[in-house]
Design a protein around this motif. Structure first.
Motif, short mmCIF file in Angstrom:
data_model
loop_
_atom_site.label_atom_id
_atom_site.label_comp_id
_atom_site.label_asym_id
_atom_site.label_seq_id
_atom_site.Cartn_x
_atom_site.Cartn_y
_atom_site.Cartn_z
N PRO A 152 55.40 5.02 39.61
CA PRO A 152 55.87 4.96 41.00
C PRO A 152 54.92 5.68 41.96
O PRO A 152 54.47 6.79 41.68
N MET A 153 54.64 5.02 43.07
CA MET A 153 53.74 5.59 44.07
C MET A 153 54.30 6.89 44.66
O MET A 153 53.54 7.77 45.08
N SER A 154 55.63 7.00 44.71
CA SER A 154 56.26 8.17 45.33
C SER A 154 55.85 9.47 44.64
O SER A 154 55.87 10.55 45.26
N LEU A 155 55.49 9.38 43.37
CA LEU A 155 55.10 10.57 42.63
C LEU A 155 53.89 11.26 43.25
O LEU A 155 53.76 12.48 43.19
N PHE A 156 53.01 10.47 43.89
CA PHE A 156 51.73 11.01 44.36
C PHE A 156 51.74 11.45 45.82
O PHE A 156 50.78 12.06 46.30
N ALA A 157 52.85 11.15 46.52
CA ALA A 157 52.92 11.55 47.93
C ALA A 157 52.83 13.05 48.09
O ALA A 157 52.27 13.56 49.06
N HIS A 158 53.34 13.79 47.11
CA HIS A 158 53.40 15.24 47.24
C HIS A 158 52.10 15.95 46.87
O HIS A 158 51.99 17.16 47.07
N ILE A 159 51.13 15.23 46.34
CA ILE A 159 49.84 15.89 46.13
C ILE A 159 48.86 15.51 47.25
O ILE A 159 47.69 15.88 47.20
N CYS A 160 49.37 14.80 48.25
CA CYS A 160 48.52 14.44 49.38
C CYS A 160 48.63 15.46 50.51
O CYS A 160 47.92 15.37 51.50
N THR A 161 49.52 16.40 50.36
CA THR A 161 49.62 17.50 51.29
C THR A 161 49.61 18.77 50.46
O THR A 161 50.52 19.01 49.66
N TRP A 162 48.58 19.58 50.65
CA TRP A 162 48.36 20.72 49.77
C TRP A 162 49.57 21.64 49.69
O TRP A 162 49.97 22.09 48.62
N ASP A 163 50.20 21.91 50.85
CA ASP A 163 51.28 22.88 50.85
C ASP A 163 52.57 22.34 50.25
O ASP A 163 53.55 23.08 50.09
N LYS A 164 52.61 21.04 49.90
CA LYS A 164 53.82 20.47 49.29
C LYS A 164 53.72 20.37 47.78
O LYS A 164 54.61 19.86 47.12
N MET A 165 52.63 20.86 47.21
CA MET A 165 52.45 20.72 45.77
C MET A 165 53.47 21.51 44.96
O MET A 165 53.63 21.27 43.76
N ASN A 166 54.18 22.45 45.61
CA ASN A 166 55.23 23.18 44.89
C ASN A 166 56.35 22.26 44.45
O ASN A 166 57.18 22.63 43.63
N PHE A 167 56.37 21.05 45.03
CA PHE A 167 57.35 20.04 44.60
C PHE A 167 57.28 19.83 43.10
O PHE A 167 58.28 19.58 42.43
N PHE A 168 56.08 19.97 42.54
CA PHE A 168 55.90 19.71 41.12
C PHE A 168 56.38 20.86 40.24
O PHE A 168 56.30 20.79 39.02
N ASN A 169 56.84 21.93 40.89
CA ASN A 169 57.36 23.04 40.10
C ASN A 169 58.71 22.74 39.47
O ASN A 169 59.16 23.43 38.57
N SER A 170 59.39 21.71 39.97
CA SER A 170 60.71 21.40 39.43
C SER A 170 60.59 20.86 38.01
O SER A 170 59.66 20.12 37.67
#
Length: 422
Positions: A253-271
């Motif tokens: 899914p493309m949605s998985l990569f939206a959060h690595i396109c903004t550096w400060d949102k990478m904490n999303f992957f902490n879940s």
């Protein structure tokens, strides 16, 4: 003691402070620092610094192997109602606390340089902290006010950043002009149409000179995100296929990569849930090395170092027609040539959004293009060729002017002392 006023431009990427002598009516000096904070992973002693700010934040973060908490683009959380606080070293920091750290650093350096404490400042703010959302804008303004108080500033006024830039530009004018000012920063693009007159530069009332203001929540960070989406994410699993539980071959899914396109949102992957999804995609894609890259990127907190290379590519393409996007770290290998034409295509949608908003700004404020005598661009993103080309094409009859793209706003804010008389 001198009678001083500080003009403070708290920016997404960089922050600047101009020291203004109110008696001599001149800017004495300007200080600029990156808007960065680093909290080291482990403090070796109780006397160790809890955090470092500005240039040293980058140095210490890289020296420590990018293990601590590194915070950038703090300005963008001011309007986020979803952000209440973050816990670092068992201490809670809200948005005002984080902003105050950067403003305090600027004030401390200026006070030390001048040999006295100044508590009076004009602080810049974008025309809109958040596009057309009054509630979020009010939240951001209150948080910024609290940050100024925490930083030790007792007499504070706020000024729109493009108006500050205009007042800096006014000092170079020889005659009266109606000027469109565009302030293109890391997070926002703001416009002001106003009358500038060198004979009025020290007047106490300039409110009637400001004819229209507006802005849009898009800037240099948006360009970097678009570049990451097009040229970065394919190295981290975008478009990779995997074997679904039904036996069908599916695309991640493309949605998985939206959060690595903004550096400060990478904490999303902490879940835990998202992390498990990534590991499942890695397994069912036959251990595709691109997903190993993604896991390495997240586990080792490499986002900032990657986005530094993206920014370097952007800066290079502001000076030449070809650049190399290159990143090598912990097994992640990226290397490809990018032409200015390709880059322009990548950020085309972002530039078009700026263009569309500008056209709406002119229409809604009944500003005819032939009524514009001068055009002044400032902010780091104003150096991007596609941005400059937009303004040259839109206003072919008007000469394009630029000041110091990183300190002109702070200097202009320092010239806004008239705000204390109202």
């Amino acid at each position: 003691m001198k009678k001083l006023l500080y003009g403070i431009d708290f920016g997404t990427t960089n922050s600047a402070l101009s020291v203004f002598d109110e008696e001599q009516k001149e800017v004495i000096t300007t200080i600029i620092i990156p808007s960065l904070i680093y909290f080291p992973a482990g403090l070796s002693s109780s006397s160790a610094s809890e955090y470092v700010v500005g240039e040293r934040a980058v140095e210490e973060y890289l020296k420590d192997g990018m293990q601590g908490r590194f915070i950038k683009s703090v300005k963008q959380i001011l309007s986020r109602s979803t952000f209440s606080e973050t816990r670092i070293h068992n201490r809670r920091y809200n948005a005002s606390d984080l902003v105050a750290i950067i403003i305090s650093e600027l004030k401390k350096r200026a006070d030390l340089l001048m040999g006295q404490v100044c508590q009076k400042a004009v602080i810049g703010r974008p025309v809109f902290f958040d596009d057309d959302d009054q509630q979020r804008d009010t939240l951001a303004q209150s948080r910024l006010s609290k940050a100024a108080e925490l930083a030790g500033l007792r007499e504070v006024r706020f000024q729109f950043e493009p108006i500050g830039a205009a007042f800096a530009y006014e000092r170079a004018l020889k005659k009266k002009e109606r000027v469109l000012v565009a302030d293109l920063g890391g997070g926002t693009t703001d416009f002001t149409f106003l009358t500038l007159d060198p004979d009025r530069k020290d007047r106490s009332d300039r409110q009637k000179d400001v004819l229209a203001t507006g802005g849009i929540y898009i800037g240099g960070d948006s360009f970097d995100s678009s570049f990451m989406w097009e040229r970065g994410t394919p190295y981290f699993g975008k478009n990779v296929q995997y074997q679904g539980t039904s036996g069908k071959v599916l695309t991640v899914p493309m949605s998985l990569f939206a959060h690595i396109c903004t550096w400060d949102k990478m904490n999303f992957f902490n879940s835990l849930r998202v992390r498990k999804d990534i590991e499942d995609y890695y397994y069912f894609s036959g251990n595709n090395p691109k997903f190993r890259n993604l896991i390495t990127l997240i586990d080792n907190n490499l986002g900032y170092s990657l986005f530094r290379e993206i920014e370097k590519t952007k800066i290079a393409l502001s000076q030449t027609d070809n650049a190399r996007f290159q990143y090598a770290n912990m097994g992640i290998e990226i290397g490809e040539d990018v032409s200015l034409e390709e880059y322009n295509g990548i950020i085309e949608k972002d530039v078009r959004r700026i263009d569309d908003y500008l056209e709406r700004f002119l229409t809604e404020n009944a500003i005819k293009k032939e009524a514009i005598d001068g055009l002044f661009l400032t902010g780091g993103s104003s150096l991007v060729p596609a941005v400059r080309a937009l303004f040259k094409k839109k206003f072919p009859q008007v000469r394009l002017h630029s000041g110091d793209n990183f300190i002109s706003v702070a200097k202009g804010l320092a010239y806004s002392g008239y705000l204390f008389e109202h």
